[in-house]
Design a protein around this motif. Structure first.
Motif, PDB file in Angstrom:
ATOM      1  N   HIS A 165       0.831  -1.202   0.000  1.00  9.44           N
ATOM      2  CA  HIS A 165       0.000   0.000   0.000  1.00  9.44           C
ATOM      3  C   HIS A 165       0.868   1.256   0.000  1.00  9.44           C
ATOM      4  N   LEU A 166       1.906   1.225   0.822  1.00 14.96           N
ATOM      5  CA  LEU A 166       2.828   2.365   0.879  1.00 14.96           C
ATOM      6  C   LEU A 166       3.467   2.610  -0.487  1.00 14.96           C
ATOM      7  N   PHE A 167       3.938   1.547  -1.105  1.00 14.57           N
ATOM      8  CA  PHE A 167       4.580   1.707  -2.411  1.00 14.57           C
ATOM      9  C   PHE A 167       3.611   2.269  -3.445  1.00 14.57           C
ATOM     10  N   HIS A 168       2.379   1.812  -3.378  1.00 14.99           N
ATOM     11  CA  HIS A 168       1.384   2.356  -4.303  1.00 14.99           C
ATOM     12  C   HIS A 168       1.312   3.877  -4.171  1.00 14.99           C
ATOM     13  N   GLN A 169       1.325   4.330  -2.943  1.00 13.51           N
ATOM     14  CA  GLN A 169       1.215   5.781  -2.726  1.00 13.51           C
ATOM     15  C   GLN A 169       2.461   6.509  -3.230  1.00 13.51           C
ATOM     16  N   LEU A 170       3.627   5.913  -2.942  1.00 18.20           N
ATOM     17  CA  LEU A 170       4.869   6.550  -3.399  1.00 18.20           C
ATOM     18  C   LEU A 170       4.910   6.619  -4.928  1.00 18.20           C
ATOM     19  N   ILE A 171       4.464   5.538  -5.544  1.00 23.60           N
ATOM     20  CA  ILE A 171       4.447   5.512  -7.011  1.00 23.60           C
ATOM     21  C   ILE A 171       3.498   6.583  -7.537  1.00 23.60           C
ATOM     22  N   ARG A 172       2.354   6.672  -6.902  1.00 26.81           N
ATOM     23  CA  ARG A 172       1.398   7.704  -7.293  1.00 26.81           C
ATOM     24  C   ARG A 172       2.027   9.090  -7.230  1.00 26.81           C
ATOM     25  N   ASP A 173       2.711   9.374  -6.122  1.00 25.90           N
ATOM     26  CA  ASP A 173       3.311  10.700  -5.953  1.00 25.90           C
ATOM     27  C   ASP A 173       4.361  10.982  -7.017  1.00 25.90           C
ATOM     28  N   ALA A 174       5.174   9.973  -7.306  1.00 25.16           N
ATOM     29  CA  ALA A 174       6.215  10.162  -8.318  1.00 25.16           C
ATOM     30  C   ALA A 174       5.602  10.421  -9.688  1.00 25.16           C
ATOM     31  N   ILE A 175       4.537   9.687  -9.991  1.00 29.50           N
ATOM     32  CA  ILE A 175       3.873   9.889 -11.285  1.00 29.50           C
ATOM     33  C   ILE A 175       3.256  11.272 -11.350  1.00 29.50           C
ATOM     34  N   LEU A 176       2.600  11.656 -10.269  1.00 31.05           N
ATOM     35  CA  LEU A 176       1.972  12.980 -10.216  1.00 31.05           C
ATOM     36  C   LEU A 176       3.014  14.077 -10.402  1.00 31.05           C
ATOM     37  N   ALA A 177       4.194  13.870  -9.832  1.00 32.23           N
ATOM     38  CA  ALA A 177       5.270  14.860  -9.945  1.00 32.23           C
ATOM     39  C   ALA A 177       5.931  14.802 -11.314  1.00 32.23           C
ATOM     40  N   GLY A 178       5.547  13.853 -12.133  1.00 26.90           N
ATOM     41  CA  GLY A 178       6.141  13.740 -13.460  1.00 26.90           C
ATOM     42  C   GLY A 178       7.551  13.185 -13.452  1.00 26.90           C
ATOM     43  N   ASP A 179       7.909  12.538 -12.370  1.00 32.66           N
ATOM     44  CA  ASP A 179       9.277  12.032 -12.239  1.00 32.66           C
ATOM     45  C   ASP A 179       9.344  10.567 -12.670  1.00 32.66           C
ATOM     46  N   GLY A 180       9.623  10.366 -13.948  1.00 40.86           N
ATOM     47  CA  GLY A 180       9.625   9.023 -14.513  1.00 40.86           C
ATOM     48  C   GLY A 180      10.674   8.119 -13.904  1.00 40.86           C
ATOM     49  N   GLN A 181      11.831   8.663 -13.681  1.00 43.93           N
ATOM     50  CA  GLN A 181      12.916   7.889 -13.075  1.00 43.93           C
ATOM     51  C   GLN A 181      12.485   7.235 -11.773  1.00 43.93           C
ATOM     52  N   ARG A 182      11.973   8.069 -10.878  1.00 49.36           N
ATOM     53  CA  ARG A 182      11.606   7.544  -9.556  1.00 49.36           C
ATOM     54  C   ARG A 182      10.402   6.619  -9.653  1.00 49.36           C
ATOM     55  N   ALA A 183       9.443   6.992 -10.466  1.00 51.36           N
ATOM     56  CA  ALA A 183       8.271   6.126 -10.617  1.00 51.36           C
ATOM     57  C   ALA A 183       8.701   4.743 -11.089  1.00 51.36           C
ATOM     58  N   SER A 184       9.582   4.735 -12.057  1.00 49.07           N
ATOM     59  CA  SER A 184      10.050   3.468 -12.609  1.00 49.07           C
ATOM     60  C   SER A 184      10.779   2.646 -11.548  1.00 49.07           C
ATOM     61  N   ALA A 185      11.683   3.301 -10.837  1.00 49.60           N
ATOM     62  CA  ALA A 185      12.465   2.585  -9.827  1.00 49.60           C
ATOM     63  C   ALA A 185      11.576   2.056  -8.712  1.00 49.60           C
ATOM     64  N   LEU A 186      10.610   2.856  -8.299  1.00 52.26           N
ATOM     65  CA  LEU A 186       9.708   2.421  -7.232  1.00 52.26           C
ATOM     66  C   LEU A 186       8.868   1.232  -7.680  1.00 52.26           C
ATOM     67  N   MET A 187       8.379   1.307  -8.880  1.00 54.95           N
ATOM     68  CA  MET A 187       7.558   0.207  -9.373  1.00 54.95           C
ATOM     69  C   MET A 187       8.388  -1.062  -9.496  1.00 54.95           C
ATOM     70  N   PHE A 188       9.588  -0.897 -10.017  1.00 56.08           N
ATOM     71  CA  PHE A 188      10.492  -2.045 -10.143  1.00 56.08           C
ATOM     72  C   PHE A 188      10.684  -2.701  -8.775  1.00 56.08           C
ATOM     73  N   GLU A 189      10.998  -1.881  -7.800  1.00 56.83           N
ATOM     74  CA  GLU A 189      11.237  -2.393  -6.453  1.00 56.83           C
ATOM     75  C   GLU A 189       9.981  -3.047  -5.870  1.00 56.83           C
ATOM     76  N   HIS A 190       8.859  -2.405  -6.094  1.00 54.85           N
ATOM     77  CA  HIS A 190       7.581  -2.903  -5.595  1.00 54.85           C
ATOM     78  C   HIS A 190       7.321  -4.326  -6.101  1.00 54.85           C
ATOM     79  N   VAL A 191       7.514  -4.529  -7.370  1.00 54.23           N
ATOM     80  CA  VAL A 191       7.282  -5.854  -7.944  1.00 54.23           C
ATOM     81  C   VAL A 191       8.316  -6.853  -7.429  1.00 54.23           C
ATOM     82  N   MET A 192       9.554  -6.401  -7.355  1.00 49.50           N
ATOM     83  CA  MET A 192      10.605  -7.313  -6.904  1.00 49.50           C
ATOM     84  C   MET A 192      10.410  -7.720  -5.442  1.00 49.50           C
ATOM     85  N   LEU A 193       9.885  -6.821  -4.637  1.00 50.84           N
ATOM     86  CA  LEU A 193       9.587  -7.186  -3.251  1.00 50.84           C
ATOM     87  C   LEU A 193       8.529  -8.285  -3.213  1.00 50.84           C
TER      88      LEU A 193
END
Lengths: 231, 231
Positions: A181-209
DNA sequence: CATGCCCGAATTGTATACATTTTCGCTCGA
DNA sequence: TCGAGCGAAAATGTATACAATTCGGGCATG
């Protein structure tokens, strides 16, 4: 999703659910006639549904020998999550640049539903798992939609999205689900901020976890894969 | 590839080739009965072939309205190549770690065939394009096989592998085709050396170069996509 | 003359019948 | 006892018949 005439679609959904939830076990034969009787349909729509599921990789079939529920080895699970992590990471990256208000709203709704499913008091644990799985699908689906990349979306929704996710949630304890749930929120924030790098890294990590948790469970119990389904 | 009984498989291959080579144009309706007559089959195998092609994304179909050859916009082509570049890059990375002697041999054979197709004297230019396309497929297929990642292989072979590659080779001039040949060799060397990083980067670049050539042609001629097919 | 409705041809969706292939138990013989 | 070969039952592959839906043209109506 293109709802064909009711029968094929209903066969598809029922068979799919049975596989994803583990009622049809890996290796089990799927005989057209028998399934048709089970759902009160003729073989034709059942056959079509099976072919769809074969294209998605949930079912394996050989020329004159029919379909069986696909079996997946530990190594394949690992590979599969690696692949998902990359593809969904890419999707998050694109979403950060392309997402629109409608998809953002859907994303927030999914996150809210996830939180609700997590908090509510459930009679039946399976229902809770279903609710969490649905909400999770909604979150990831919203990111995909936001990426506005048709083919990528279809790959992820219809080809890489194996029964594993559902089974994974069964294995998750509360802390792990809250972490998702936390990662979902972080990913949302990164996407909202338009920060593709962070969104990508967070999603990658989320799935790998998710991968790590699932694999740890499987290895700890020295399970064959279908051990997962015997709960 | 699971060869079903001859009829379905033959319908699939013939329809596919017709789409890939552009004889069935984007947007064209694919009426089951008509195609059945064309190949002297009943509707059943044709129908199944169309569903397979739909799963691969070559064909689009809506509930009671049948199938049409999918149309692809410039933006989608661009996105698609981006996706392919990432997936094939990943495949090359895996291949560098996992490839075995059999796949290496296949890779070399593909490279040799490409060189031969490039050098030979052809009566019919279309036959040369076919030979080059086949050899190219063989090279990329060998890398995929070397990656030993079933799902990834199927995604690339059966889902992302659109008519575009074939059409692209029609647009390639000799220098560009030779450049592809060079990249194939460089990729081979990197894989043989076990250097996943370089293999991945080279493959990524190789695919992206193909994208650039194709898009440049399309934009230069201010073409709609199906302009490609009118040659 | 424009507009909307209705009907019929064309096409897809589903069911069923038939053909072909596979599976599996059984007999027969070494 | 074990294995090869045979044959019936079961399952898939294909064809065809029937039902439901879509789409377009003509006709009536304002």
């Amino acid at each position: 999703m293109a709802t064909r005439r009711a029968t094929t679609q209903s066969a598809y959904q029922q068979i799919r659910r049975a596989i994803v939830e583990g009622r049809y076990r890996p290796g089990q034969r799927l005989v057209e006639q028998r399934i048709g009787e089970e759902f009160d349909l003729s073989r034709t729509p059942v056959r079509e549904a099976l072919r769809q599921l074969e294209a998605e990789g949930l079912v394996h079939s050989e020329p004159n020998r029919g379909a069986v529920v696909r079996e997946v080895s530990l190594d394949e699970i690992s590979d599969l999550y690696d692949l998902r992590a990359r593809l969904e990471g890419y999707a998050a990256e694109l979403a950060a640049q392309r997402i629109g208000p409608a998809e953002l709203e859907r994303l927030d709704a999914g996150i809210a539903a996830f939180e609700h499913a997590l908090g509510a008091d459930w009679d039946d644990e399976l229902d809770q798992v279903r609710a969490i799985d649905d909400a999770n699908r909604e979150v990831h689906g919203a990111v995909l939609a936001g990426a506005r990349h048709d083919r990528l979306g279809r790959l992820l929704e219809r080809t890489v999205d194996v029964p594993l996710v559902f089974q994974a949630f069964r294995q998750f304890d509360r802390a792990q689900t809250e972490r998702s749930h936390l990662f979902h929120q972080l990913i949302r924030d990164a996407i909202l901020a338009g920060d593709g790098q962070r969104a990508s890294a967070l999603m990658f990590e989320h799935v790998m976890l998710g991968r790590d948790v699932l694999l740890a469970h499987l290895e700890a119990s020295e399970a064959q894969v279908d051990e997962l389904f015997s709960t």
